[in-house]
Structures are given as structure tokens and as C-alpha cells.
Write a protein that holds these residues in place. Structure first.
Motif, PDB file in Angstrom:
ATOM      1  N   ARG A 102      -8.430  -5.198   3.558  1.00 50.24           N
ATOM      2  CA  ARG A 102      -8.130  -6.063   2.422  1.00 50.24           C
ATOM      3  C   ARG A 102      -7.650  -7.457   2.808  1.00 50.24           C
ATOM      4  O   ARG A 102      -7.551  -8.339   1.951  1.00 50.24           O
ATOM      5  CB  ARG A 102      -7.048  -5.404   1.545  1.00 50.24           C
ATOM      6  CG  ARG A 102      -7.542  -4.181   0.888  1.00 50.24           C
ATOM      7  CD  ARG A 102      -6.625  -3.370   0.035  1.00 50.24           C
ATOM      8  NE  ARG A 102      -5.281  -3.725  -0.245  1.00 50.24           N
ATOM      9  CZ  ARG A 102      -4.465  -2.984  -0.989  1.00 50.24           C
ATOM     10  NH1 ARG A 102      -4.902  -1.834  -1.505  1.00 50.24           N
ATOM     11  NH2 ARG A 102      -3.231  -3.340  -1.205  1.00 50.24           N
ATOM     12  N   GLN A 162      -5.462   0.857   8.049  1.00 47.67           N
ATOM     13  CA  GLN A 162      -6.902   0.594   7.913  1.00 47.67           C
ATOM     14  C   GLN A 162      -7.204  -0.056   6.574  1.00 47.67           C
ATOM     15  O   GLN A 162      -8.011  -0.998   6.490  1.00 47.67           O
ATOM     16  CB  GLN A 162      -7.697   1.881   8.091  1.00 47.67           C
ATOM     17  CG  GLN A 162      -7.723   2.367   9.519  1.00 47.67           C
ATOM     18  CD  GLN A 162      -8.394   3.720   9.685  1.00 47.67           C
ATOM     19  OE1 GLN A 162      -8.629   4.446   8.725  1.00 47.67           O
ATOM     20  NE2 GLN A 162      -8.698   4.066  10.932  1.00 47.67           N
ATOM     21  N   GLU A 163      -6.561   0.421   5.521  1.00 48.29           N
ATOM     22  CA  GLU A 163      -6.752  -0.195   4.199  1.00 48.29           C
ATOM     23  C   GLU A 163      -6.250  -1.638   4.208  1.00 48.29           C
ATOM     24  O   GLU A 163      -6.902  -2.548   3.680  1.00 48.29           O
ATOM     25  CB  GLU A 163      -6.021   0.612   3.125  1.00 48.29           C
ATOM     26  CG  GLU A 163      -6.247   0.086   1.739  1.00 48.29           C
ATOM     27  CD  GLU A 163      -5.629   0.966   0.658  1.00 48.29           C
ATOM     28  OE1 GLU A 163      -5.468   0.453  -0.461  1.00 48.29           O
ATOM     29  OE2 GLU A 163      -5.309   2.146   0.915  1.00 48.29           O
ATOM     30  N   ASN A 202      -4.063   5.449   7.886  1.00 50.29           N
ATOM     31  CA  ASN A 202      -4.915   5.151   6.732  1.00 50.29           C
ATOM     32  C   ASN A 202      -4.455   3.888   6.004  1.00 50.29           C
ATOM     33  O   ASN A 202      -5.282   3.065   5.583  1.00 50.29           O
ATOM     34  CB  ASN A 202      -4.953   6.336   5.772  1.00 50.29           C
ATOM     35  CG  ASN A 202      -5.691   7.525   6.346  1.00 50.29           C
ATOM     36  OD1 ASN A 202      -6.465   7.401   7.295  1.00 50.29           O
ATOM     37  ND2 ASN A 202      -5.443   8.699   5.789  1.00 50.29           N
ATOM     38  N   ILE A 231       0.858  -1.184   0.000  1.00 47.91           N
ATOM     39  CA  ILE A 231       0.000   0.000   0.000  1.00 47.91           C
ATOM     40  C   ILE A 231       0.892   1.231   0.000  1.00 47.91           C
ATOM     41  O   ILE A 231       1.546   1.546   1.000  1.00 47.91           O
ATOM     42  CB  ILE A 231      -0.945   0.006   1.214  1.00 47.91           C
ATOM     43  CG1 ILE A 231      -1.816  -1.251   1.195  1.00 47.91           C
ATOM     44  CG2 ILE A 231      -1.790   1.279   1.233  1.00 47.91           C
ATOM     45  CD1 ILE A 231      -2.578  -1.512   2.461  1.00 47.91           C
TER      46      ILE A 231
END
Length: 90
Positions: A67, A62-63, A59, A40
Motif C-alpha cells: 500500500r 506485506q500489506e 502479513n 493495519i
């Protein structure tokens, strides 16, 4: 709940969060087998003057959690020593 045989290694880099999901090989306990990965990239480098490194990493984490399935897996996180992230509550 039984413990998962998997472990995630997560590297909080200055440009991206990189993660690798591994387990011990079922045929040779001396070998580690990579079973998954994730990458990411942050919208900006953490060291840029306008960057908010805590928010960018938060962020990305969290992503990553959205996933990937982590339940039961062990997680190890690597953070650069000179980084403010290591002192923040992420």
C-alpha cells in the motif's frame, strides 16, 4: 539514486501495525512534518492463545509494503521488548 528526505516510523503493536511517514519541514528545520500514515489491524491480538504473532506481523508488513511507496525512504521499526517478534525473522 538520491536519498529520500522521508522516514517511516513503524510501530509493531499487539493489536495493529501503525506507521507514520515524516520529513523535516522545508521552512523550519526544527520541525517534523507528517506526510502520510497507515494503520493495519491484525485479525486477532498477537497475545491471544490461537495467534501466530510472526505470521500476523508478516502479513501486516506485506500489506503495508503493497500500500505504500518505500523506495529510498528510511525506515525505523519499534517492536515490544517482551515480544517473540523481535527474535523472529520477519
Amino acid at each position: 539514486m538520491a536519498r529520500s528526505p522521508y522516514v517511516w516510523g513503524i510501530d509493531i503493536g499487539k493489536c495493529a501495525l501503525k506507521a507514520l511517514r515524516c520529513r523535516v519541514s522545508p521552512t523550519d528545520p526544527r520541525q517534523l512534518v507528517a506526510e502520510g500514515f497507515d494503520y493495519i489491524e491484525y485479525p486477532m491480538i498477537l497475545t491471544q492463545p490461537d495467534a501466530d504473532p510472526v505470521e500476523l506481523v508478516r502479513n501486516a508488513l506485506q500489506e503495508f509494503k503493497g500500500r505504500n511507496q518505500l523506495r529510498g525512504d528510511r525506515v525505523a521499526v519499534s517492536v515490544p521488548g517482551q515480544s517473540e517478534i523481535g527474535r523472529a525473522h520477519v
